[in-house]
Scaffold this motif. Sequence first.
Motif, PDB file in Angstrom:
ATOM      1  N   ASN A 419       0.861  -1.172   0.000  1.00  0.00           N
ATOM      2  CA  ASN A 419       0.000   0.000   0.000  1.00  0.00           C
ATOM      3  C   ASN A 419       0.898   1.222   0.000  1.00  0.00           C
ATOM      4  O   ASN A 419       1.584   1.492   0.992  1.00  0.00           O
ATOM      5  N   GLY A 420       0.953   1.913  -1.134  1.00  0.00           N
ATOM      6  CA  GLY A 420       1.832   3.072  -1.222  1.00  0.00           C
ATOM      7  C   GLY A 420       3.268   2.656  -1.424  1.00  0.00           C
ATOM      8  O   GLY A 420       3.593   1.883  -2.324  1.00  0.00           O
ATOM      9  N   SER A 421       4.159   3.116  -0.561  1.00  0.00           N
ATOM     10  CA  SER A 421       5.591   2.920  -0.762  1.00  0.00           C
ATOM     11  C   SER A 421       6.158   1.751   0.028  1.00  0.00           C
ATOM     12  O   SER A 421       7.371   1.554   0.054  1.00  0.00           O
ATOM     13  N   ARG A 422       5.331   0.949   0.667  1.00  0.00           N
ATOM     14  CA  ARG A 422       5.843  -0.149   1.493  1.00  0.00           C
ATOM     15  C   ARG A 422       4.938  -1.366   1.378  1.00  0.00           C
ATOM     16  O   ARG A 422       3.773  -1.247   0.985  1.00  0.00           O
ATOM     17  N   GLY A 423       5.483  -2.522   1.718  1.00  0.00           N
ATOM     18  CA  GLY A 423       4.679  -3.733   1.619  1.00  0.00           C
ATOM     19  C   GLY A 423       5.365  -4.929   2.238  1.00  0.00           C
ATOM     20  O   GLY A 423       6.369  -4.809   2.971  1.00  0.00           O
ATOM     21  N   PHE A 424       4.810  -6.092   1.949  1.00  0.00           N
ATOM     22  CA  PHE A 424       5.366  -7.359   2.407  1.00  0.00           C
ATOM     23  C   PHE A 424       5.408  -8.314   1.230  1.00  0.00           C
ATOM     24  O   PHE A 424       4.444  -8.409   0.447  1.00  0.00           O
ATOM     25  N   LEU A 425       6.515  -9.023   1.096  1.00  0.00           N
ATOM     26  CA  LEU A 425       6.715 -10.030   0.062  1.00  0.00           C
ATOM     27  C   LEU A 425       6.448 -11.408   0.668  1.00  0.00           C
ATOM     28  O   LEU A 425       6.978 -11.738   1.731  1.00  0.00           O
ATOM     29  N   PHE A 426       5.625 -12.216  -0.008  1.00  0.00           N
ATOM     30  CA  PHE A 426       5.297 -13.568   0.447  1.00  0.00           C
ATOM     31  C   PHE A 426       5.823 -14.572  -0.570  1.00  0.00           C
ATOM     32  O   PHE A 426       5.662 -14.390  -1.784  1.00  0.00           O
ATOM     33  N   VAL A 427       6.422 -15.643  -0.073  1.00  0.00           N
ATOM     34  CA  VAL A 427       6.941 -16.712  -0.927  1.00  0.00           C
ATOM     35  C   VAL A 427       6.519 -18.044  -0.329  1.00  0.00           C
ATOM     36  O   VAL A 427       6.615 -18.246   0.897  1.00  0.00           O
ATOM     37  N   ASN A 428       6.034 -18.956  -1.174  1.00  0.00           N
ATOM     38  CA  ASN A 428       5.748 -20.313  -0.717  1.00  0.00           C
ATOM     39  C   ASN A 428       6.328 -21.316  -1.703  1.00  0.00           C
ATOM     40  O   ASN A 428       5.941 -21.343  -2.879  1.00  0.00           O
ATOM     41  N   ASN A 429       7.256 -22.128  -1.225  1.00  0.00           N
ATOM     42  CA  ASN A 429       7.813 -23.208  -2.029  1.00  0.00           C
ATOM     43  C   ASN A 429       7.545 -24.555  -1.364  1.00  0.00           C
ATOM     44  O   ASN A 429       8.323 -25.488  -1.472  1.00  0.00           O
ATOM     45  N   HIS A 430       6.406 -24.626  -0.680  1.00  0.00           N
ATOM     46  CA  HIS A 430       6.031 -25.860   0.016  1.00  0.00           C
ATOM     47  C   HIS A 430       4.734 -26.413  -0.552  1.00  0.00           C
ATOM     48  O   HIS A 430       3.767 -25.687  -0.781  1.00  0.00           O
ATOM     49  N   GLN A 431       4.705 -27.709  -0.755  1.00  0.00           N
ATOM     50  CA  GLN A 431       3.495 -28.484  -0.979  1.00  0.00           C
ATOM     51  C   GLN A 431       3.631 -29.783  -0.195  1.00  0.00           C
ATOM     52  O   GLN A 431       4.743 -30.177   0.175  1.00  0.00           O
ATOM     53  N   ARG A 464      14.976 -23.250  -1.093  1.00  0.00           N
ATOM     54  CA  ARG A 464      14.933 -24.665  -0.772  1.00  0.00           C
ATOM     55  C   ARG A 464      13.521 -25.242  -0.946  1.00  0.00           C
ATOM     56  O   ARG A 464      12.535 -24.523  -0.795  1.00  0.00           O
ATOM     57  N   PRO A 465      13.438 -26.545  -1.234  1.00  0.00           N
ATOM     58  CA  PRO A 465      12.108 -27.176  -1.199  1.00  0.00           C
ATOM     59  C   PRO A 465      11.510 -27.020   0.195  1.00  0.00           C
ATOM     60  O   PRO A 465      12.197 -27.193   1.210  1.00  0.00           O
ATOM     61  N   GLY A 466      10.236 -26.690   0.256  1.00  0.00           N
ATOM     62  CA  GLY A 466       9.568 -26.576   1.539  1.00  0.00           C
ATOM     63  C   GLY A 466       9.660 -25.226   2.204  1.00  0.00           C
ATOM     64  O   GLY A 466       9.069 -25.015   3.268  1.00  0.00           O
ATOM     65  N   ALA A 467      10.378 -24.264   1.608  1.00  0.00           N
ATOM     66  CA  ALA A 467      10.512 -22.943   2.222  1.00  0.00           C
ATOM     67  C   ALA A 467       9.227 -22.139   2.053  1.00  0.00           C
ATOM     68  O   ALA A 467       8.566 -22.214   1.009  1.00  0.00           O
ATOM     69  N   TYR A 468       8.869 -21.367   3.060  1.00  0.00           N
ATOM     70  CA  TYR A 468       7.754 -20.419   2.974  1.00  0.00           C
ATOM     71  C   TYR A 468       8.028 -19.310   3.979  1.00  0.00           C
ATOM     72  O   TYR A 468       8.456 -19.564   5.099  1.00  0.00           O
ATOM     73  N   PHE A 469       7.795 -18.050   3.558  1.00  0.00           N
ATOM     74  CA  PHE A 469       8.203 -16.944   4.420  1.00  0.00           C
ATOM     75  C   PHE A 469       7.579 -15.638   3.952  1.00  0.00           C
ATOM     76  O   PHE A 469       7.009 -15.538   2.858  1.00  0.00           O
ATOM     77  N   THR A 470       7.732 -14.620   4.802  1.00  0.00           N
ATOM     78  CA  THR A 470       7.311 -13.242   4.529  1.00  0.00           C
ATOM     79  C   THR A 470       8.496 -12.329   4.778  1.00  0.00           C
ATOM     80  O   THR A 470       9.170 -12.471   5.805  1.00  0.00           O
ATOM     81  N   TRP A 471       8.747 -11.396   3.866  1.00  0.00           N
ATOM     82  CA  TRP A 471       9.814 -10.410   4.056  1.00  0.00           C
ATOM     83  C   TRP A 471       9.233  -9.000   4.041  1.00  0.00           C
ATOM     84  O   TRP A 471       8.328  -8.707   3.236  1.00  0.00           O
ATOM     85  N   PRO A 472       9.740  -8.108   4.868  1.00  0.00           N
ATOM     86  CA  PRO A 472       9.300  -6.712   4.811  1.00  0.00           C
ATOM     87  C   PRO A 472       9.982  -5.985   3.649  1.00  0.00           C
ATOM     88  O   PRO A 472      11.158  -6.211   3.354  1.00  0.00           O
ATOM     89  N   VAL A 473       9.227  -5.129   2.994  1.00  0.00           N
ATOM     90  CA  VAL A 473       9.758  -4.321   1.890  1.00  0.00           C
ATOM     91  C   VAL A 473       9.489  -2.851   2.226  1.00  0.00           C
ATOM     92  O   VAL A 473       8.357  -2.396   2.210  1.00  0.00           O
TER      93      VAL A 473
END
Length: 782
Positions: A419-431, A464-473
Motif C-alpha cells: 500500500n503506497g511505498s511499502r509492503g510485504f513479500l510472500f513466498v511459498n515453495n512448500h506443498q 529450498r524445497p519446503g521454504a515459505y516466508f514473509t519479508w518486509p519491503v
Amino acid sequence: MNRPSPEPAVRRLTVPPVPAPESAPLDLGGAGIAVTRRHLTRSGEPWIPVMGEYHYSRDRPGNWERELRKMRAGGVGVVSAYVVWILHEEVRGRVRWDGHLDLRRFVRTAGEVGLDVVVRIGPWVHGETRNGGFPDWLQELPVHHRTDDPAYLAPVRDWYAAIGEQLEGLFLSDEGGGPVIGVQIENELYDQPGHLGTLRTMAEAAGLRAPLWTATGWGGARLPRGRVLPVYAGYPDGFWEESATGWPDFGPMHFSFSTRRDDLSVGADLRTAPGVEDVVEDAAGEEDPWPFATCELGGGMQVAYHRRPLVDPDDVAALALTKIGSGSAWQGYYLYHGATQVPGELAGTQESQATGYPNDLPVLDYDFFAPIGAAGAQRPHFHRLRRQHLFLQAFGAELATAPAVLPEPDGVRWSVRANGSRGFLFVNNHQPAAEPLPAVDGVRFEIGLGERNVTVPREPVGLRPGAYFTWPVRQAVGEIPALTATAQPVTQLLSDDGSLVVLAAVPGIPVELQIEGVAPDDISGADLEVAGDLVIARPLRDPGPDCVVRAGRTTLVFLDEAAADALWKGQVAGRETLLIWPGSAWFDGGFRVVLPSGDQVVRACPPLALPQEPAQEPAGPVFSRHRVPGASVSHPLQAPRFGQVLTAPVRTGGSAGRLSAPTDGDFAALDPVALPLPGEPLDENLGQDGQLVLRVTWTGDALRLYAGQRMIADQFWSGRDLEVDLTAHRDEIRSGGLWIRAFAWAPGSGVHVDPRVRPHATGPVLTVHAARLDVVRTRSLS
C-alpha cells in the motif's frame, strides 16, 4: 569455448496505486467493528482477526479455561464454536445447558481469558455429527428441512430463542460489551439464499445482536445479498475424497497465491447437486466487494475409515501463510483444538454410513491432528502458526490495508501485499509430500513501489524445497523508517527507551538488511555497505537469540528456525514479555510452562523474577536466561501383545459405496488385551494442573481403548500415535483396568493411508511398538 552462465532472471512486479478502501455493501458492523471492501476495522484501526475452532461440548468444562489460554498464547484472538443442537435437545422441549453443554459458561470463560467469540448456531452445523447436528426428532419431522417451510422454522425459532437466552448480555453490542462479536448461521448451505436471510432475521429476533454475521461461501454458495459476510475454507487434504485418490485435485490451489476464494470440493460429498456459482456477485456485478475471510483453514485433517490423510505441520503453516499472501483479512482455523465426539443420552453422534453419510468416522476420535490436540498437546504447527499470528498482531494494521498483487507465473510462487511505498513479500515453495515443489536457484525479486524499485536480495539466492516466508519491503520497523530484509518479522516491543524487533531467518538464505533513514555510524553488529541512500547490513553472527543488530534506537534480533518456533509473547506480571521456550506453555498472569523431565532454560526479555543462570552461561545481549527444573515424569509401559491378529471384515456401504469400518459387534468378538499401568501415577494427588496422558505408538487398522467396560477412545490408524487424557478416568481404570481391542492392517487393504507409512507386509500387521504414561506438571513463571 566456455560460456559464462546466464544472469539469473529477476522476478519483477509493479504495485499499482491503491485506492482508499470503501465500506463493503454489507448490513454488518457496530460496537466499534466495521467492514470495508478490503478489511475489517476495530475501534477505527485496521484489524485482521485470527480465529480458531474449539468445541466446548466435546471437552470437559474443567479443561476450558486452560485450553482457551493455550489458544490465546498461540496468537488466536477469537474462538469459534458450533452449538450442536442434537446434544442440547435430544428430547423435544428438554433443552440442556448443563455440564459440557454450558454455552454461557464457556463464552464467559473465553471473555475472561481475553478471547472474542463467534458462535456457529446452525441449525445444521455438520461438524462430522450425525444428522449434521439435527436432533432425531427434528430429522424425522415431515417438513422441508433447511428451507423456509413454516413447519421447519417453528422448532428452529424455539432453538434460536433458547440460544438467545443463554447469550443474553454477552454480545459486544450489549451494554458493557460482551465477548460475542459474531454469529454464523447454517453451514454449507449453497442454494437457499432466502432461507439464510430468514435465519438471520429470526436470530436477531431471538436477541442475538452481533456486529458480524457470516455464512459459509464455499461450494458456489448463493448468499442473501448484503446480509452475511461469506467465509471460506482451505484444506491440505480431505477425508471426504475416495480411497483411490492420491493428493486431491483441489490441493495445489491452497498452496498457490491466488484471488480465488472458493473451493468447490469442500462439502461436495454431501451435496445432491453441483455448485451453482463460483463467485458471489453484488447487484452491480462486481466480484467479492468485501474482505476475503476464512473460517475453515485446515488446522489438520480428520480421518475416515476409507481415507486417512497424514497432514504435516508445515502443510498447515504453509497453507495459512499462502492465504495471508493472497489477501486474507480473517484467518479462521478448523479445527484449532482437537476434540472427542460426545455420545448423547439416547444415541451416539458419530457421522457414519449407518446414519446416512458416505463416510464412516471414528465413534469418539475427533482429534483432527489440530494445532492443539484433543488431549491438550501443543503440536509443531501450533508453534509455527504462532509465528504468523504474532506477525499479524504486530504488523496486521499495516498489512490489512494492502491488497494482494500477483505476478505473472515465473517458476516461483510469490505475491506482494503493498500500500503506497511499502509492503510485504510472500513466498511459498512448500506443498505436501505427495507433490513437493523443487528447489529454485537464482531467486531475486524486483518490486516497484511508487517511484522506488526495490531489489531483494541484492544477490540471487537458492530457494529450498519446503521454504515459505514473509519479508518486509520498505516497512517501518521499530524506529527504522524503512527496512527491507531477507528475514521474516515476528513481533516487536515498543517503549520509550527504544524498540525491540524480532525476525526469523529463512534456512539457507543469508540475512541481508536494506536500511533507510539511519546513518551508518548508528548501526552496529553488522558488516555495512553503503549504496546510495541505502545501508546494506549483514549480521556478524549466525541467526540465534544472540544475533543482534542495532540501528539507532531499534534493536533487531534474528532468530534461527528453532528459536523462532519457540518464541512467545504475552503478559507476565503485568509486563509485555518475550520468551524463548521450546516446550508447551500458556499465559495465566505469569508464563505457565509444562515442566520438562529434565532441567531446561527459558530466555526472557525483560528478565523474569527467577534466578539467572550461573556465570558460565551468561545472559545474552537481549534475553536473560533462567533455569526451569524438570518435574514431569514419563512412565514407559509394557507394550501389550495380541493373541489374536485378525483383520476387519471387508464391507462397503453408504451413499458412495465406500469401505465400512468394523462395527460394535465386530469389536465385541475380539479378545481384549490388558494395558498394564503402574499404580503410583494413578494414586498420587496431581493437583489442579496435573494430567495423565497416555501415548500409544502402534500399527494396525482400527483400535478401541476401554476403561473397564467403557470405551474411552478409538482411532483409525494413519501413522499417528494415539493420545488420550486419562485424568478423568482414573477411578474407572483403578477398578476395571485399561484394555485394548484392535484389528490388524490387512495386506492389500483398499484403505488410503499415506505411502510414507503404509505397511508393505505380506501378512496382517498389528503391533504396539511403545506405550507410555506422562504425568504432566506445570509451573507459572513470573
